[in-house]
Structure formats: C-alpha cells, structure tokens
Design an enzyme around this catalytic site. Structure first.
Site, PDB file in Angstrom:
ATOM      1  N   GLU A 115       0.830  -1.206   0.000  1.00 35.70           N
ATOM      2  CA  GLU A 115       0.000   0.000   0.000  1.00 35.70           C
ATOM      3  C   GLU A 115       0.863   1.254   0.000  1.00 35.70           C
ATOM      4  O   GLU A 115       0.531   2.253  -0.650  1.00 35.70           O
ATOM      5  CB  GLU A 115      -0.923  -0.017   1.216  1.00 35.70           C
TER       6      GLU A 115
ATOM      7  N   GLU B   7      -3.019 -10.023   4.268  1.00 35.79           N
ATOM      8  CA  GLU B   7      -3.903  -9.695   5.392  1.00 35.79           C
ATOM      9  C   GLU B   7      -4.999 -10.723   5.589  1.00 35.79           C
ATOM     10  O   GLU B   7      -5.437 -10.975   6.718  1.00 35.79           O
ATOM     11  CB  GLU B   7      -4.520  -8.302   5.192  1.00 35.79           C
TER      12      GLU B   7
END
Length: 261
Positions: free
Chosen positions: A112, A132
């Site tokens: 990210e 994640e």
C-alpha cells in the site's frame, strides 16, 4: 531494532527516505508518525522537488504493519500521524513526485505504501502480496487502490487469497513501472529522480492535483474545473513566470530554467 527507523538524505532537490527498521522494516505507530513528519517536511520545502522511498537492506522493502508491535498494544486504528499509514497515503496536497524503489519483499501495508508513490521501480528479486486475509484483517487501502491499477480479477485474487507474485508478474499487470537488477536499483532510481528534479515543479503539482481530484469527477466536470482555473495548482501555473519561461525557451531553442514560481 533501531531508535532511528527513518533515514533521510538531501541530494540537491532530491529527498531520499529509507525505512531502516530491522529485521524486516515493518511499520509501527511511532515509525508511521515519523514518516508523516518526514514527508510533510518534503512537501513543504520549496527546495525539494522529488522524493524516493526505499527500504534498508536487500531483502525487505516493507512488510507493512508490525504485528509484533500490535501484539504489544499498538492499535491497528491508532494514530498513524499526519500522512496516515506510512506517511504518504493520506498526506494532503502532496503535489510533488514520489518514486518507490522496491528493493525486496513488499507486502501488506508495504505494498500500500508503494502504491501511494507515483512511480514504482522494483529490483528483480522483489515480490509482492496482500497477506492480510491470512491474519483475519483487511488490506483497506489496497482494496481501494489495487482494482483501479491492475485488472480487477487479478487484484481480487491477490486480496482474497494472499497469493504472492514476483516482479515479472507485477510488471506484466502494470503494478510496477519496470524491473531493475538489484545492484543497479538505486542508481537508476536516482537517475530518474534527477531527471524529474530538472523538470517544471509547477506542472508536476498541477498534474498531481488534477489526477487526484479528477478521480471522483466526470471528464467534463474535471475539464471545466481546469479551464476555469478552479484547481489551485493550475491557477498558480497559468499565472507563473515558469509558464512564460517555457514558451520563451521553446521559441529561443534553449533549455528552460524552472524557478517554481
């Protein structure tokens, strides 16, 4: 672990930021806040025109959120600092180019972070993932950004399975700009940064604001705002000395001298 997780170097108009937090360059709340302060400094310094973000060492760019720090009490919804996680994801009015030099493993919040840059160069041994899902949480920023950057089904596979991809596949899907042999990564990144630093900073600012704001607009609404000079950066550009300098330099067949004003 180091007490100084962020190393910065000013090289002319180029600002290098190295996330150096052994063993893996993971980001905890304190580090994220430092990164926000560092990138705010870059944003607000008129002498700085381009930033590079990279990781310390040769194995990790950044694996994202520090799960060990989370286990010790860092809240996942805690205070990440002025620019959000990693310092640039939510930095307001970041109108200068940022290059990510991905020197190794780039996953989770680290991916990210890289996606928050404008240009991504990757070492040939770099790898990418959004793991994640395996720890029972959501890659929130990636869920917003990635399906807009690469084919939807590829992005969803990464989000839903946590599958790893190598640099070659990342380049094939357009996630990164290009692959560079590891030992040459920083030399080529610096050469690109120097090239950008020699360019017109007011134009860069206008490009970044237009791209950022137009994402939520129709084409015609965005064009209307540009032609009516309703973007602050566009208005500043059209009224600037640099705008005239560009025209004069073209007419005089010489290189322009950009002053950023």
């Amino acid at each position: 672990m180091t007490d100084n997780p962020i190393k910065t170097t000013r090289r002319g108009a180029v600002f290098e930021v190295t996330l150096d937090r052994p063993k893996a360059n993971a980001i905890d709340l304190k580090t994220s806040r430092i990164m926000g302060d560092v990138f705010q400094e870059f944003r607000d310094d008129p002498e700085l025109r381009v930033a590079i973000i990279t990781g310390g060492g040769e194995k990790f760019f950044c694996p994202g959120w520090d799960l060990k720090a989370a286990a010790d009490g860092d809240a996942v919804d805690g205070d990440y600092g002025v620019g959000g996680f990693g310092g640039i994801q939510e930095m307001r009015a970041m109108n200068k180019p940022i290059i990510a030099a991905v020197n190794g493993i780039c996953c989770g919040g680290g991916l990210e972070l890289a996606l928050s840059a404008d240009i991504i160069l990757a070492a040939d041994h770099a790898s990418f993932a959004l793991p994640e899902i395996r720890s029972g949480t959501v890659a929130d920023a990636a869920s917003v950004k990635l399906p807009k950057r690469i084919p939807y089904h590829v992005a969803m596979e990464m989000l839903l399975t946590g599958r790893w991809i190598n640099a070659e596949e990342a380049a094939r899907w357009g996630m990164i700009n290009r692959i560079i042999p590891g030992p040459q990564l920083m030399d080529e990144t610096r050469a690109l940064a120097d090239h950008l630093a020699s360019g017109p900073p007011l134009v860069y600012a206008a490009i970044k604001e237009i791209v950022r704001e137009a994402e939520a607009m129709t084409f015609q609404d965005a064009m209307n705002r540009i032609t009516q000079r309703q973007f602050g950066t566009v208005d500043a550009l059209y009224a600037s000395e640099d705008q005239m300098e560009g025209a004069r330099a073209f007419a005089e067949k010489r290189d322009p001298v950009w002053k950023g004003k």
